[in-house]
Design a protein around this motif. Structure first.
Motif, PDB file in Angstrom:
ATOM      1  N   ASP A 293      11.290 -52.603 -44.067  1.00 23.10           N
ATOM      2  CA  ASP A 293      10.804 -52.450 -42.696  1.00 23.10           C
ATOM      3  C   ASP A 293      10.434 -50.990 -42.471  1.00 23.10           C
ATOM      4  O   ASP A 293      11.304 -50.131 -42.370  1.00 23.10           O
ATOM      5  N   GLU A 294       9.137 -50.711 -42.397  1.00 23.40           N
ATOM      6  CA  GLU A 294       8.622 -49.341 -42.252  1.00 23.40           C
ATOM      7  C   GLU A 294       9.311 -48.412 -43.258  1.00 23.40           C
ATOM      8  O   GLU A 294       9.983 -47.445 -42.866  1.00 23.40           O
ATOM      9  N   PRO A 295       9.162 -48.663 -44.553  1.00 27.10           N
ATOM     10  CA  PRO A 295       9.927 -47.912 -45.545  1.00 27.10           C
ATOM     11  C   PRO A 295       9.610 -46.430 -45.618  1.00 27.10           C
ATOM     12  O   PRO A 295      10.429 -45.648 -46.096  1.00 27.10           O
ATOM     13  N   SER A 296       8.443 -46.031 -45.122  1.00 24.48           N
ATOM     14  CA  SER A 296       8.115 -44.603 -45.133  1.00 24.48           C
ATOM     15  C   SER A 296       8.674 -43.885 -43.920  1.00 24.48           C
ATOM     16  O   SER A 296       8.789 -42.662 -43.903  1.00 24.48           O
ATOM     17  N   GLY A 297       9.023 -44.655 -42.866  1.00 24.79           N
ATOM     18  CA  GLY A 297       9.626 -44.090 -41.669  1.00 24.79           C
ATOM     19  C   GLY A 297       8.839 -42.893 -41.158  1.00 24.79           C
ATOM     20  O   GLY A 297       7.629 -42.933 -41.005  1.00 24.79           O
ATOM     21  N   ALA A 298       9.548 -41.788 -40.947  1.00 22.97           N
ATOM     22  CA  ALA A 298       8.925 -40.562 -40.452  1.00 22.97           C
ATOM     23  C   ALA A 298       8.713 -39.555 -41.578  1.00 22.97           C
ATOM     24  O   ALA A 298       8.639 -38.352 -41.337  1.00 22.97           O
ATOM     25  N   LEU A 299       8.623 -40.050 -42.813  1.00 27.44           N
ATOM     26  CA  LEU A 299       8.460 -39.157 -43.953  1.00 27.44           C
ATOM     27  C   LEU A 299       7.067 -38.544 -43.965  1.00 27.44           C
ATOM     28  O   LEU A 299       6.111 -39.100 -43.420  1.00 27.44           O
ATOM     29  N   ASP A 300       6.945 -37.394 -44.634  1.00 27.82           N
ATOM     30  CA  ASP A 300       5.625 -36.795 -44.775  1.00 27.82           C
ATOM     31  C   ASP A 300       4.808 -37.583 -45.789  1.00 27.82           C
ATOM     32  O   ASP A 300       5.306 -38.498 -46.434  1.00 27.82           O
ATOM     33  N   SER A 301       3.529 -37.229 -45.923  1.00 20.23           N
ATOM     34  CA  SER A 301       2.623 -38.030 -46.750  1.00 20.23           C
ATOM     35  C   SER A 301       3.048 -38.050 -48.216  1.00 20.23           C
ATOM     36  O   SER A 301       2.961 -39.087 -48.883  1.00 20.23           O
ATOM     37  N   ALA A 302       3.533 -36.919 -48.727  1.00 17.05           N
ATOM     38  CA  ALA A 302       3.946 -36.869 -50.133  1.00 17.05           C
ATOM     39  C   ALA A 302       5.160 -37.756 -50.367  1.00 17.05           C
ATOM     40  O   ALA A 302       5.214 -38.511 -51.349  1.00 17.05           O
ATOM     41  N   SER A 303       6.145 -37.711 -49.459  1.00 15.25           N
ATOM     42  CA  SER A 303       7.332 -38.547 -49.600  1.00 15.25           C
ATOM     43  C   SER A 303       6.979 -40.019 -49.423  1.00 15.25           C
ATOM     44  O   SER A 303       7.529 -40.888 -50.102  1.00 15.25           O
ATOM     45  N   SER A 304       6.059 -40.309 -48.495  1.00 16.46           N
ATOM     46  CA  SER A 304       5.633 -41.692 -48.280  1.00 16.46           C
ATOM     47  C   SER A 304       4.983 -42.257 -49.533  1.00 16.46           C
ATOM     48  O   SER A 304       5.218 -43.406 -49.909  1.00 16.46           O
ATOM     49  N   GLU A 305       4.169 -41.456 -50.173  1.00 18.59           N
ATOM     50  CA  GLU A 305       3.526 -41.902 -51.404  1.00 18.59           C
ATOM     51  C   GLU A 305       4.568 -42.154 -52.484  1.00 18.59           C
ATOM     52  O   GLU A 305       4.468 -43.114 -53.250  1.00 18.59           O
ATOM     53  N   GLY A 306       5.602 -41.301 -52.534  1.00 18.15           N
ATOM     54  CA  GLY A 306       6.668 -41.509 -53.500  1.00 18.15           C
ATOM     55  C   GLY A 306       7.395 -42.819 -53.271  1.00 18.15           C
ATOM     56  O   GLY A 306       7.727 -43.533 -54.221  1.00 18.15           O
ATOM     57  N   VAL A 307       7.634 -43.159 -51.999  1.00 14.86           N
ATOM     58  CA  VAL A 307       8.275 -44.430 -51.671  1.00 14.86           C
ATOM     59  C   VAL A 307       7.416 -45.600 -52.144  1.00 14.86           C
ATOM     60  O   VAL A 307       7.916 -46.573 -52.714  1.00 14.86           O
ATOM     61  N   MET A 308       6.108 -45.504 -51.926  1.00 15.45           N
ATOM     62  CA  MET A 308       5.219 -46.592 -52.351  1.00 15.45           C
ATOM     63  C   MET A 308       5.238 -46.764 -53.861  1.00 15.45           C
ATOM     64  O   MET A 308       5.200 -47.886 -54.377  1.00 15.45           O
TER      65      MET A 308
ATOM     66  N   LEU B  82      -0.896 -46.784 -46.325  1.00 13.87           N
ATOM     67  CA  LEU B  82       0.173 -47.329 -47.157  1.00 13.87           C
ATOM     68  C   LEU B  82      -0.076 -48.805 -47.452  1.00 13.87           C
ATOM     69  O   LEU B  82       0.167 -49.274 -48.565  1.00 13.87           O
ATOM     70  N   ALA B  83      -0.567 -49.542 -46.455  1.00 11.73           N
ATOM     71  CA  ALA B  83      -0.841 -50.968 -46.656  1.00 11.73           C
ATOM     72  C   ALA B  83      -1.892 -51.194 -47.735  1.00 11.73           C
ATOM     73  O   ALA B  83      -1.893 -52.228 -48.406  1.00 11.73           O
ATOM     74  N   SER B  84      -2.779 -50.208 -47.927  1.00  8.29           N
ATOM     75  CA  SER B  84      -3.840 -50.371 -48.925  1.00  8.29           C
ATOM     76  C   SER B  84      -3.294 -50.423 -50.347  1.00  8.29           C
ATOM     77  O   SER B  84      -4.003 -50.814 -51.273  1.00  8.29           O
ATOM     78  N   TRP B  85      -2.029 -50.035 -50.535  1.00  9.13           N
ATOM     79  CA  TRP B  85      -1.426 -50.112 -51.859  1.00  9.13           C
ATOM     80  C   TRP B  85      -1.011 -51.542 -52.207  1.00  9.13           C
ATOM     81  O   TRP B  85      -0.731 -51.850 -53.363  1.00  9.13           O
ATOM     82  N   ALA B  86      -0.952 -52.420 -51.216  1.00 12.90           N
ATOM     83  CA  ALA B  86      -0.442 -53.777 -51.424  1.00 12.90           C
ATOM     84  C   ALA B  86      -1.483 -54.679 -52.075  1.00 12.90           C
ATOM     85  O   ALA B  86      -2.688 -54.430 -52.002  1.00 12.90           O
ATOM     86  N   ASP B  87      -0.991 -55.735 -52.709  1.00 12.89           N
ATOM     87  CA  ASP B  87      -1.886 -56.764 -53.252  1.00 12.89           C
ATOM     88  C   ASP B  87      -2.561 -57.538 -52.126  1.00 12.89           C
ATOM     89  O   ASP B  87      -3.690 -57.992 -52.255  1.00 12.89           O
ATOM     90  N   ARG B  88      -1.820 -57.697 -51.024  1.00 10.52           N
ATOM     91  CA  ARG B  88      -2.326 -58.483 -49.907  1.00 10.52           C
ATOM     92  C   ARG B  88      -1.813 -57.880 -48.610  1.00 10.52           C
ATOM     93  O   ARG B  88      -0.675 -57.413 -48.536  1.00 10.52           O
ATOM     94  N   VAL B  89      -2.660 -57.868 -47.597  1.00 10.06           N
ATOM     95  CA  VAL B  89      -2.263 -57.396 -46.269  1.00 10.06           C
ATOM     96  C   VAL B  89      -2.390 -58.565 -45.304  1.00 10.06           C
ATOM     97  O   VAL B  89      -3.434 -59.213 -45.218  1.00 10.06           O
ATOM     98  N   VAL B  90      -1.303 -58.833 -44.584  1.00  9.31           N
ATOM     99  CA  VAL B  90      -1.249 -59.937 -43.626  1.00  9.31           C
ATOM    100  C   VAL B  90      -1.155 -59.336 -42.225  1.00  9.31           C
ATOM    101  O   VAL B  90      -0.319 -58.469 -41.975  1.00  9.31           O
ATOM    102  N   PHE B  91      -2.000 -59.803 -41.311  1.00  7.45           N
ATOM    103  CA  PHE B  91      -2.043 -59.272 -39.956  1.00  7.45           C
ATOM    104  C   PHE B  91      -1.439 -60.275 -38.978  1.00  7.45           C
ATOM    105  O   PHE B  91      -1.845 -61.433 -38.942  1.00  7.45           O
ATOM    106  N   LEU B  92      -0.469 -59.802 -38.195  1.00  9.83           N
ATOM    107  CA  LEU B  92       0.170 -60.624 -37.171  1.00  9.83           C
ATOM    108  C   LEU B  92      -0.302 -60.199 -35.788  1.00  9.83           C
ATOM    109  O   LEU B  92      -0.486 -59.007 -35.521  1.00  9.83           O
ATOM    110  N   ARG B  93      -0.480 -61.194 -34.927  1.00 10.98           N
ATOM    111  CA  ARG B  93      -0.771 -60.919 -33.521  1.00 10.98           C
ATOM    112  C   ARG B  93      -0.121 -62.008 -32.688  1.00 10.98           C
ATOM    113  O   ARG B  93      -0.327 -63.203 -32.938  1.00 10.98           O
TER     114      ARG B  93
END
Length: 243
Positions: free
Chosen positions: A169-184, A206-217
């Motif tokens: 759930d929001e695994p990058s949280g408030a991390l900076d871009s470099a840390s977020s990329e590391g998490v991915m 970050l979602a662009s790293w996924a195989d599939r992106v699902v949109f909820l509304r």
């Protein structure tokens, strides 16, 4: 081949009468082993509810959830808890590390709760932390770690053992871009080991790293997109960002 995670026609409602909120409406989703699926949507669209139901932390009002082929509604509460400990890993927004435990103890705890001897659990935890570049921080408490380090500890805890499903759930949280990329990259490494991962994120990059992106509304899946080559192609397209 059975999908690692199967969500079939899930619905969930909170409250009553005028205060009633339809968090999820007839949502179905299947995630195969080795796949990373990103869930996106506005606040209140049902993303976090979908994640908690997918991991068996909450029961749906209607529909079914299967983890590694096991239908959760057929299991006793004890059997569901055992399945979660052994099969499902969670990465929460606030990490959920226990402040009174070291990094190694936090990672080893799920194994010990499942009956693995403490010494063996510690060896496995140290190996997991070492793989994530945290071997030297194993004896530090959570308040002695940076945000990126705490997130890596949380991921090590989530994937240790024979986990089949990883929910973030929001695994990058408030991390900076470099840390977020590391998490991915850590999430993708888990997928390469055969883990099925579902990630809630508000970050399209970050979602662009996924195989599939699902949109909820409003509790419904309104669109899905797939990368024809998967996340590995994204890494190849960004060689200058490798570390």
């Amino acid at each position: 081949m059975t999908d690692a995670l199967e969500i079939s026609h899930i619905s969930k409602t909170y409250g009553q009468d005028a205060a009633q909120v339809h968090a999820l409406r007839d949502v179905s989703l299947a995630v195969g082993a080795g796949s990373l699926v990103a869930i996106m949507g506005a606040s209140g669209s049902g993303k976090s509810t979908l994640l908690t139901i997918a991991g068996g932390l909450e029961a749906p009002d209607a529909g079914e959830v299967r983890i590694a082929g096991v239908r959760l509604s057929d299991q006793s509460s004890e059997a569901r808890a055992r399945l979660r400990r052994r099969t499902v890993g969670y990465v929460f927004q606030d990490y959920n590390l226990l402040a009174g435990l070291t990094a190694a103890e936090n990672v080893a705890l799920p194994l010990e709760l499942d009956g693995i001897p403490a010494r063996r659990a510690r060896v496995m935890a140290l190996a997991s932390l070492d793989q994530l570049g945290l071997g030297a921080r194993a004896e530090n408490f959570s308040d002695q770690l940076s945000g990126g380090e705490r997130q890596r500890v949380a991921i090590a805890r989530a994937v240790i053992g024979d986990r089949r499903v990883l929910l973030a759930d929001e695994p990058s949280g408030a991390l900076d871009s470099a840390s977020s990329e590391g998490v991915m990259r850590l999430l993708l490494a888990a997928c390469r080991r055969g883990v099925a991962a579902v990630m809630v994120t508000h970050d399209a990059q970050l979602a662009s790293w996924a195989d599939r992106v699902v949109f909820l509304r409003d509790g419904r899946i309104v669109d899905q997109t797939s990368s024809p080559s998967g996340p590995e192609s994204l890494l190849q397209l960004q060689p200058e960002r490798r570390r």
